[in-house]
Structure formats: C-alpha cells, structure tokens
Motif scaffolding. Sequence first.
Motif, PDB file in Angstrom:
ATOM      1  N   ALA A 227      12.515  55.933 -89.460  1.00 53.99           N
ATOM      2  CA  ALA A 227      12.305  57.191 -90.227  1.00 53.99           C
ATOM      3  C   ALA A 227      11.207  57.154 -91.025  1.00 53.99           C
ATOM      4  O   ALA A 227      10.813  58.015 -91.666  1.00 53.99           O
ATOM      5  N   THR A 228      10.794  55.789 -91.444  1.00 56.14           N
ATOM      6  CA  THR A 228       9.675  55.532 -92.512  1.00 56.14           C
ATOM      7  C   THR A 228      10.192  55.705 -93.972  1.00 56.14           C
ATOM      8  O   THR A 228       9.377  56.275 -94.757  1.00 56.14           O
ATOM      9  N   LEU A 229      11.484  55.602 -94.232  1.00 55.99           N
ATOM     10  CA  LEU A 229      11.844  55.663 -95.355  1.00 55.99           C
ATOM     11  C   LEU A 229      11.412  54.526 -96.457  1.00 55.99           C
ATOM     12  O   LEU A 229      11.532  53.461 -96.057  1.00 55.99           O
ATOM     13  N   PRO A 230      10.872  55.066 -97.579  1.00 53.52           N
ATOM     14  CA  PRO A 230      10.192  53.971 -98.451  1.00 53.52           C
ATOM     15  C   PRO A 230      11.274  53.294 -98.938  1.00 53.52           C
ATOM     16  O   PRO A 230      12.653  53.474 -99.249  1.00 53.52           O
ATOM     17  N   PRO A 231      11.075  51.786 -99.319  1.00 55.83           N
ATOM     18  CA  PRO A 231      12.124  50.876 -99.915  1.00 55.83           C
ATOM     19  C   PRO A 231      12.195  51.046-101.367  1.00 55.83           C
ATOM     20  O   PRO A 231      12.941  50.392-101.927  1.00 55.83           O
ATOM     21  N   TRP A 232      11.474  52.152-102.031  1.00 53.95           N
ATOM     22  CA  TRP A 232      11.735  52.399-103.506  1.00 53.95           C
ATOM     23  C   TRP A 232      11.820  53.902-103.698  1.00 53.95           C
ATOM     24  O   TRP A 232      10.705  54.621-103.435  1.00 53.95           O
ATOM     25  N   SER A 233      12.902  54.452-103.740  1.00 54.39           N
ATOM     26  CA  SER A 233      12.949  56.083-103.969  1.00 54.39           C
ATOM     27  C   SER A 233      13.898  56.417-104.981  1.00 54.39           C
ATOM     28  O   SER A 233      14.083  57.634-105.275  1.00 54.39           O
ATOM     29  N   ASP A 234      14.681  55.685-105.633  1.00 53.93           N
ATOM     30  CA  ASP A 234      15.793  55.990-106.444  1.00 53.93           C
ATOM     31  C   ASP A 234      15.303  56.195-107.903  1.00 53.93           C
ATOM     32  O   ASP A 234      14.583  55.242-108.424  1.00 53.93           O
ATOM     33  N   LEU A 235      15.202  57.506-108.435  1.00 54.13           N
ATOM     34  CA  LEU A 235      14.578  57.702-109.642  1.00 54.13           C
ATOM     35  C   LEU A 235      15.336  57.142-110.738  1.00 54.13           C
ATOM     36  O   LEU A 235      16.572  56.603-110.753  1.00 54.13           O
ATOM     37  N   GLY A 236      14.484  56.370-111.901  1.00 49.81           N
ATOM     38  CA  GLY A 236      15.128  55.722-112.798  1.00 49.81           C
ATOM     39  C   GLY A 236      15.295  54.445-112.584  1.00 49.81           C
ATOM     40  O   GLY A 236      15.840  53.562-113.571  1.00 49.81           O
ATOM     41  N   THR A 237      14.651  53.873-111.397  1.00 56.18           N
ATOM     42  CA  THR A 237      14.904  52.319-111.067  1.00 56.18           C
ATOM     43  C   THR A 237      13.352  51.794-111.134  1.00 56.18           C
ATOM     44  O   THR A 237      12.375  52.344-110.913  1.00 56.18           O
ATOM     45  N   ASP A 238      13.377  50.462-111.158  1.00 57.80           N
ATOM     46  CA  ASP A 238      12.254  49.677-111.012  1.00 57.80           C
ATOM     47  C   ASP A 238      11.815  49.309-109.613  1.00 57.80           C
ATOM     48  O   ASP A 238      13.023  49.317-108.818  1.00 57.80           O
ATOM     49  N   GLU A 239      10.584  49.148-109.256  1.00 58.16           N
ATOM     50  CA  GLU A 239      10.441  49.095-107.720  1.00 58.16           C
ATOM     51  C   GLU A 239      11.074  47.667-107.438  1.00 58.16           C
ATOM     52  O   GLU A 239      10.921  46.724-108.180  1.00 58.16           O
ATOM     53  N   PRO A 240      11.781  47.474-106.224  1.00 63.15           N
ATOM     54  CA  PRO A 240      12.127  46.244-105.862  1.00 63.15           C
ATOM     55  C   PRO A 240      11.110  45.295-105.671  1.00 63.15           C
ATOM     56  O   PRO A 240       9.938  45.662-105.029  1.00 63.15           O
ATOM     57  N   GLY A 241      11.392  43.944-105.693  1.00 62.42           N
ATOM     58  CA  GLY A 241      10.545  43.035-105.329  1.00 62.42           C
ATOM     59  C   GLY A 241      10.041  43.017-103.957  1.00 62.42           C
ATOM     60  O   GLY A 241      10.952  43.335-103.090  1.00 62.42           O
ATOM     61  N   ARG A 242       8.897  42.499-103.475  1.00 61.82           N
ATOM     62  CA  ARG A 242       8.541  42.206-102.185  1.00 61.82           C
ATOM     63  C   ARG A 242       9.578  41.904-101.387  1.00 61.82           C
ATOM     64  O   ARG A 242       9.536  42.274-100.128  1.00 61.82           O
ATOM     65  N   HIS A 243      10.483  40.507-101.718  1.00 66.20           N
ATOM     66  CA  HIS A 243      11.511  39.907-100.731  1.00 66.20           C
ATOM     67  C   HIS A 243      12.789  40.624-101.377  1.00 66.20           C
ATOM     68  O   HIS A 243      13.735  39.663-100.870  1.00 66.20           O
ATOM     69  N   ASP A 244      12.965  41.317-101.970  1.00 69.17           N
ATOM     70  CA  ASP A 244      14.285  41.755-102.524  1.00 69.17           C
ATOM     71  C   ASP A 244      14.929  42.913-101.504  1.00 69.17           C
ATOM     72  O   ASP A 244      14.758  43.989-101.853  1.00 69.17           O
ATOM     73  N   TYR A 245      15.286  42.418-100.264  1.00 72.25           N
ATOM     74  CA  TYR A 245      15.571  43.325 -99.463  1.00 72.25           C
ATOM     75  C   TYR A 245      16.714  43.976 -99.537  1.00 72.25           C
ATOM     76  O   TYR A 245      17.150  45.062 -98.950  1.00 72.25           O
ATOM     77  N   GLU A 246      17.563  43.308-100.143  1.00 72.65           N
ATOM     78  CA  GLU A 246      19.115  44.157-100.795  1.00 72.65           C
ATOM     79  C   GLU A 246      18.682  45.320-101.461  1.00 72.65           C
ATOM     80  O   GLU A 246      19.162  46.197-101.186  1.00 72.65           O
ATOM     81  N   ALA A 247      17.834  45.264-102.437  1.00 71.64           N
ATOM     82  CA  ALA A 247      17.685  46.229-103.273  1.00 71.64           C
ATOM     83  C   ALA A 247      16.958  47.455-102.567  1.00 71.64           C
ATOM     84  O   ALA A 247      16.958  48.666-102.751  1.00 71.64           O
ATOM     85  N   GLN A 248      15.841  46.929-101.645  1.00 76.51           N
ATOM     86  CA  GLN A 248      14.984  47.922-100.686  1.00 76.51           C
ATOM     87  C   GLN A 248      16.084  48.625-100.070  1.00 76.51           C
ATOM     88  O   GLN A 248      16.083  50.039 -99.716  1.00 76.51           O
ATOM     89  N   GLN A 249      16.954  47.926 -99.346  1.00 76.72           N
ATOM     90  CA  GLN A 249      18.022  48.585 -98.434  1.00 76.72           C
ATOM     91  C   GLN A 249      18.824  49.750 -98.940  1.00 76.72           C
ATOM     92  O   GLN A 249      19.120  50.786 -98.543  1.00 76.72           O
ATOM     93  N   ILE A 250      19.324  49.381-100.195  1.00 77.84           N
ATOM     94  CA  ILE A 250      20.076  50.096-101.245  1.00 77.84           C
ATOM     95  C   ILE A 250      19.418  51.541-101.530  1.00 77.84           C
ATOM     96  O   ILE A 250      19.880  52.493-101.415  1.00 77.84           O
ATOM     97  N   ASN A 251      18.167  51.560-101.621  1.00 73.49           N
ATOM     98  CA  ASN A 251      17.345  52.615-102.073  1.00 73.49           C
ATOM     99  C   ASN A 251      17.314  53.299-100.668  1.00 73.49           C
ATOM    100  O   ASN A 251      17.331  54.892-100.652  1.00 73.49           O
TER     101      ASN A 251
END
Length: 453
Positions: A227-251
């Motif tokens: 779907a090409t959903l970006p790994p950072w989309s949650d307003l008010g949050t910091d961009e997940p680290g390049r290898h922080d796959y857990e945070a990317q998936q939560i977004n």
Amino acid sequence: MRYKKTLTAAGTAALTLTVLTGGGAAADVDTRARTITGALTDGSDYLIEVPSDWNGTLLLYSHGYTSRPDNPAQDVSNEEVGKALLADGYALAGSSFPGPGWQTPAALGSQIATIDQFAEQVGAPRRVIAWGHSMGGEITTLLAERAGDRIDGAVAMCPDTAGVVPWFNSYLDGAFTMRALLDPDGTVPLVGAEDPAAAADYWAALARTAQQTSEGRARLALAASFATLPPWSDLGTDEPGRHDYEAQQINQFHSFVSVFAGFQTLVRADMEAAAGGPFSWNIGVNYRELYADLGSGPKAEVAALYREAGLDLGDDLDALESAPRVAPSDPQAIDAMNAYAPTGELQVPLLTVHTTGDNLVFPNLEAAYADRVRANHEGALLRQTYTAAPGHCNFTTSEQIAAIETMDRRLSAGVWPSTSPAAMTERAAETGTDTSNYLHYRASDMPRPELRP
C-alpha cells in the motif's frame, strides 16, 4: 509533443472525514481586506479577499476533499496563513466547488469562473498563482497542465499527481494482502462495496485483531509495503529510527485503522459513483515481483518482522499469487478516472510540496509524476520539494508561505530560484512565523504506476 487545452468556466462545469479543506476566510483577521462573496452558475460559492495594498498577484486556492454536507467557499488553507499572505499584499480567492466529495472534474470550471469573477469585480490581476492542498493539489496540477492561458504558476501541496487509478490500486494491494493472509475466507469486497461503512469497520477490525500477534503484525507490514504506507505518520511523534521496525509498524497500524480503512471504502465508493463503477484491479499482478522491486526500507522492515514471527515470507507471497483477484470489470470507469489523471504536459511552472510521512496521498505518487514530466520534456517547469513531517498535509505556516514566495520569485525572474532544502528553509525563516522542515528526499517509485490494466 506539447499541446494546450483551454478551460472555460462553462465547459468543465458519507465518510465523516475532512482532508485539509482549509480554515476558511481570513477576513476577520485582517480588517484592511475587502471581502467579496457570491455564487457561480454551477452552484458553487466563491470568496475573494483583497488587501488595501494589493501587490497585483492573485492566489487562487483549491481546497481538499471533504464529505461534510456544509461546503463553504475557501480561499486559503487556514486563518494564520491567510493573515500572513494578506499582510504580504496578496489577494486571495477560491470557490466551494458544486458539492462535497471528489469534485476535481467540476472544480476546474469553478476555479476558472472564480478568476473571471475576480477580474470583473476587482480588476485583472498582474499574475495568478494557483495553489491547493490534497484534492486541491490535484486540481492545481491539472490547472497547470490545462489552463496556461489563465494562470501563470502553480503550487500543489500534498497532491495526487499520479492519478486516482494508480493511487487507489495501492489501497487495493494493501487490502488484498490483508484479506488473503489474515482472513482468506472473508467476503467483504475489495471494490464496489454495497455497504462502505460496514466495509470500513471490517478493515479496521481486521487490522486491530492482527496487531495482537507477531504473525499478524508481520503480515500488516507486508500489506503496508504494497500500500506504500510510510513508516512515520503518527502526529506528535518523533520519526522512528531506521532500524526501529516495531515503531515503524505501529505507525502503519494506526494508518490502517484510520485513513486507510476510510479511503479504501467510503472514499473509494464516492469515487466509484463519480466514475460510474470500480476502477481498480490486480489481475495480472505478480506480488513476488512487486515485492522484489520495493525499496530497501520496506523490505528490511518486513523481513525483520517475519523473522521475529517465525513466518516464511515465500509461503505468504505464494498465498497471494493463488488468492482470488479483482478484474478490471468496468473499463469505462477506468477511462473516466484517467480523463483527470495528470499527464505531465505542463504549461506553466509547478512547485510541489509533500510531507515524507503522508499516509493518505503517498509521497511516491510524486515519483510517477516526475517520470511523466520528463517523458514530455517539461522538466524545466517542475520542482518537487519535501518536508520532514508525519501525516497528510501537515505543513507549518512558514513552509506554505515559502512555497508561495518561491513561485512568485520564479515568475518574476523567469528562472527558478534555488529550491534546495537550505534555500527553502531560509525563505521560510524570512516569514518570521514558525519552524520549517524542508529536507533532501527522493520519493520511491510506485509499485504499480500504470493507468490501465
């Protein structure tokens, strides 16, 4: 070959979700502005504001998608931006379009008619810069391609520049993956839903259930990659680290249960009604090849989460290959949508601005448009810029004003000023309003940029 299409006002005349429709007029903010309102022959309302020290430039604003029954005319993205632009001497104008929902075909005529009203009631502007957000960015892009005799330049913010068909094929690919891997016996249709609200609830509930297990999270990540959903989309949050796959998936999960569920169903249904039928398909799509062509970032996230879940990615890609497909059942609907797909045949300079974390109108739509512009040998007329921010159209005031000022300078000088992140940031700082986050960014290619099966 370059050709010109001339637009005339006469010739182009229930999701609770608003996609940057703007904040309305700035008249209450700057009392020096003369305000003019009225109605157009297509049923649209228009709004015009002219400061006492008008600099001769008209900013023609196109608002975004809204499903709200109230649909007022809008001439600026929000009050703060309007106040700043009026203070800089710009006149503002915009229309409501004839109704809510997807209004791109009718809006082109509404906007041209608004220019006519401005000329009649205020005077001919020295120049016209079209601009808009989201659907309004799509409208602005089409004006840059089709109305070169009426506008001088264009600024499209968070626009769908690739066309609705490839954009919503991305939504289809995400939903297809979710159903095939998470609910293979499910019967909720991927297109042509008779009850879009129930379908939206289904996709959100399916994502919530999947999020509770490592296997489900891995498969949601795979669906997000298509779907090409970006790994950072949650307003008010910091961009997940390049290898922080857990945070990317939560977004991405949060995108699935909100904008994805709504656009895959309710907004799709609205657009299908406008086109006369379904316009998405995945017959003939090889998802194994599609995955192989994805960028390194999405594949790294998917691979890591599949390893954590103990799943075999190859088995799931095989399952996608054997799952029932959606055929292009209504060629006329596809043609109807493609009639309003940007072609890349620019007539005036166009500047685009996109947030890197746009989870609704995906940044890689810009890559498809750049390819079309280059194919038409119009690259000198296009500049694409990006800001580091999560979410759709999440721009600061200074970023928006800097984009307008950049186009104004381009038209005054006849050549582009620098649009590097440093130059855009410096221009934004001159506004003295708030922060700017322009950055170097290259949009990834769309997995499926094609307009037809």
